[in-house]
Design an enzyme around this catalytic site. Structure first.
Site, PDB file in Angstrom:
ATOM      1  N   TYR A 155     -17.407  15.602 -16.199  1.00 13.19           N
ATOM      2  CA  TYR A 155     -17.801  14.087 -16.065  1.00 13.19           C
ATOM      3  C   TYR A 155     -18.800  13.994 -14.960  1.00 13.19           C
ATOM      4  CZ  TYR A 155     -17.513   9.106 -14.895  1.00 13.19           C
ATOM      5  OH  TYR A 155     -17.945   7.857 -14.491  1.00 13.19           O
ATOM      6  N   ARG A 194       0.860  -1.234   0.030  1.00 16.31           N
ATOM      7  CA  ARG A 194      -0.093  -0.147   0.005  1.00 16.31           C
ATOM      8  C   ARG A 194       0.853   1.263  -0.034  1.00 16.31           C
ATOM      9  NH1 ARG A 194      -1.772   1.966   4.623  1.00 16.31           N
ATOM     10  NH2 ARG A 194      -2.042  -0.275   5.567  1.00 16.31           N
ATOM     11  N   ASP A 251      -7.933  17.621 -15.601  1.00 19.59           N
ATOM     12  CA  ASP A 251      -8.158  16.464 -16.068  1.00 19.59           C
ATOM     13  C   ASP A 251      -7.876  16.348 -17.367  1.00 19.59           C
ATOM     14  OD1 ASP A 251      -9.336  14.102 -17.128  1.00 19.59           O
ATOM     15  OD2 ASP A 251     -11.231  14.148 -15.586  1.00 19.59           O
ATOM     16  N   LYS A 276      -8.416   4.796 -19.566  1.00 15.68           N
ATOM     17  CA  LYS A 276      -8.917   5.389 -20.913  1.00 15.68           C
ATOM     18  C   LYS A 276      -7.675   5.407 -21.909  1.00 15.68           C
ATOM     19  CE  LYS A 276     -12.855   6.291 -19.090  1.00 15.68           C
ATOM     20  NZ  LYS A 276     -12.801   6.451 -17.554  1.00 15.68           N
TER      21      LYS A 276
END
Length: 388
Positions: free
Chosen positions: A101, A49, A179, A204
């Site tokens: 978005y 982590r 973004d 993406k």
């Protein structure tokens, strides 16, 4: 690493041979924990982590591609946006592009606002509106800490002048995040334009094969590294080693894929611009787009994302149902072309009134153009439009 050309950087940044075995591909370290060398000492990793060798390589590559000082990989694009605001405090003020978005709005409206953080949606394409929305630090109200920009926006394809907004923000001591998912690092460089932080949904274009979720933040200052490392370690939400490997694989071909996406996107947009059944077509690469000049100035290309309005839900449904090659599905940026009905997918979390105000009508269809043969894609679109 020397100042290589971008295509060379995509293949080699963070992807040098494994020091232990000489493996050309980055190994996938499927280990949750690592042997310590002593009390309080290790070989650079202790628990996945907090850090993992495979993730380190991806984060190195991401920083190199965006020209940042540090990269940070998260389990999804939404996890990355959450990390972006996770260290803000109650009373802080965030300005966000008004037609981002739908998932970003859901996170900000239904989660982040509950922490006492004020979210204000502004048309960041309107520089006067951005300047007017910034709140100075004082004892009577919240101070603006961040302007979060999505450009081009999903799915309306509106643009924000990154350099101009960054100049306004910095003059008032405010940071800017961008973004960059729709453009990828190949076609837009927000940090070079003045932004402070870049965000990606690596799901993406960076991954490019529709086979893994992921998100990323790339910082430009040492304090960004400290801040985002803290969120990764304290809140989790980090990207698994195998999915890091998938993004590293995708990055190697990113410049080649973006060239094909761009070529097909332009061809499809030119075709659609001649179709009378479309009420509206949004693609910044067309000279008819109101922000075409800005796109040409701040982007290195126009990409393969676009949207158009067929007028009604029924017309959009007939169009999507008649497609044979292009798939009706959410997401974007994969090698395959996708079409989606924004009102019931990406922006379903918004009310009808909010969608209408943003221009996300019931007839709106978003296209993510892949790397298939452009003539086949145009033929498929022509067949589907005939059914409308």
């Amino acid at each position: 690493m020397p100042e290589y050309k971008y295509s060379t950087l995509a293949v080699h940044a963070g992807q040098y041979p494994d020091p232990l075995t000489g493996a050309v591909n980055v190994p996938v370290y499927l280990s949750s924990t690592f042997e310590l060398t002593g009390i309080g000492t290790d070989r650079g990793w202790d628990y996945s982590r907090a850090g993992n060798p495979t993730r380190d390589r991806l984060e190195e590559a991401l920083a190199a591609l965006e020209g940042g000082t540090s990269g940070h990989a998260f389990a999804s694009g939404m996890a990355a946006i959450y990390a972006l605001v996770a260290t803000l405090h109650a009373g802080d003020h965030v300005i966000c592009s008004h037609n981002v978005y739908g998932g970003t709005q859901r996170l900000f409206n239904q989660v982040v606002r509950n922490y006492g953080i004020e979210i204000e949606y502004v048309d960041t394409g309107d520089l006067k509106a951005v300047e007017a929305a910034i709140k100075p630090a004082n004892k009577t109200g919240p101070a603006t800490k961040l302007i979060h920009v999505e450009t081009p926006t999903n799915p309306i394809m509106s643009l924000t002048d990154i350099a101009a907004v960054s100049a306004i923000a910095h003059a008032r001591g405010v940071e800017v995040s961008v973004d960059n998912t729709f453009m990828s690092p190949v076609l837009q460089s927000p940090l070079k334009l003045g932004a402070d932080i870049v965000m990606h949904s690596t799901t993406k274009f960076l991954n490019g094969h529709s086979d893994g979720l992921g998100g990323a933040l790339i910082g430009s200052k040492p304090e960004h590294k400290e801040r985002f490392l803290l969120v990764q370690k304290a809140a989790g939400g980090i990207l698994s080693p195998f999915e890091c490997f998938l993004v590293l694989r995708g990055i190697k071909t990113l410049p080649l894929r973006m060239k094909a996406h761009e070529e097909n996107g332009r061809a499809v947009a030119e075709f659609l611009s001649t179709q009378p059944k479309l009420k509206r077509l949004a693609y910044p690469g067309l000279k008819s787009h109101p922000q075409h000049e800005l796109a040409a100035r701040q982007q290195k290309g126009f990409g393969s994302m676009m949207s158009f309005d067929l007028g009604t839900t029924e017309a959009a449904g007939r169009f999507l149902g008649a497609l044979e090659l292009i798939l009706s599905a959410e997401s974007l940026g994969g090698v395959e072309s996708l079409a989606s009905h924004s009102a019931t997918t990406t922006h379903a979390a918004l009310s009808d009134e909010e969608r209408e105000r943003l221009g996300i009508t019931q007839g709106l269809v978003r296209l993510s153009i892949g790397i298939e043969d452009k003539e086949d894609l145009i033929a498929d679109l022509e067949r589907a439009l005939a059914a409308v």
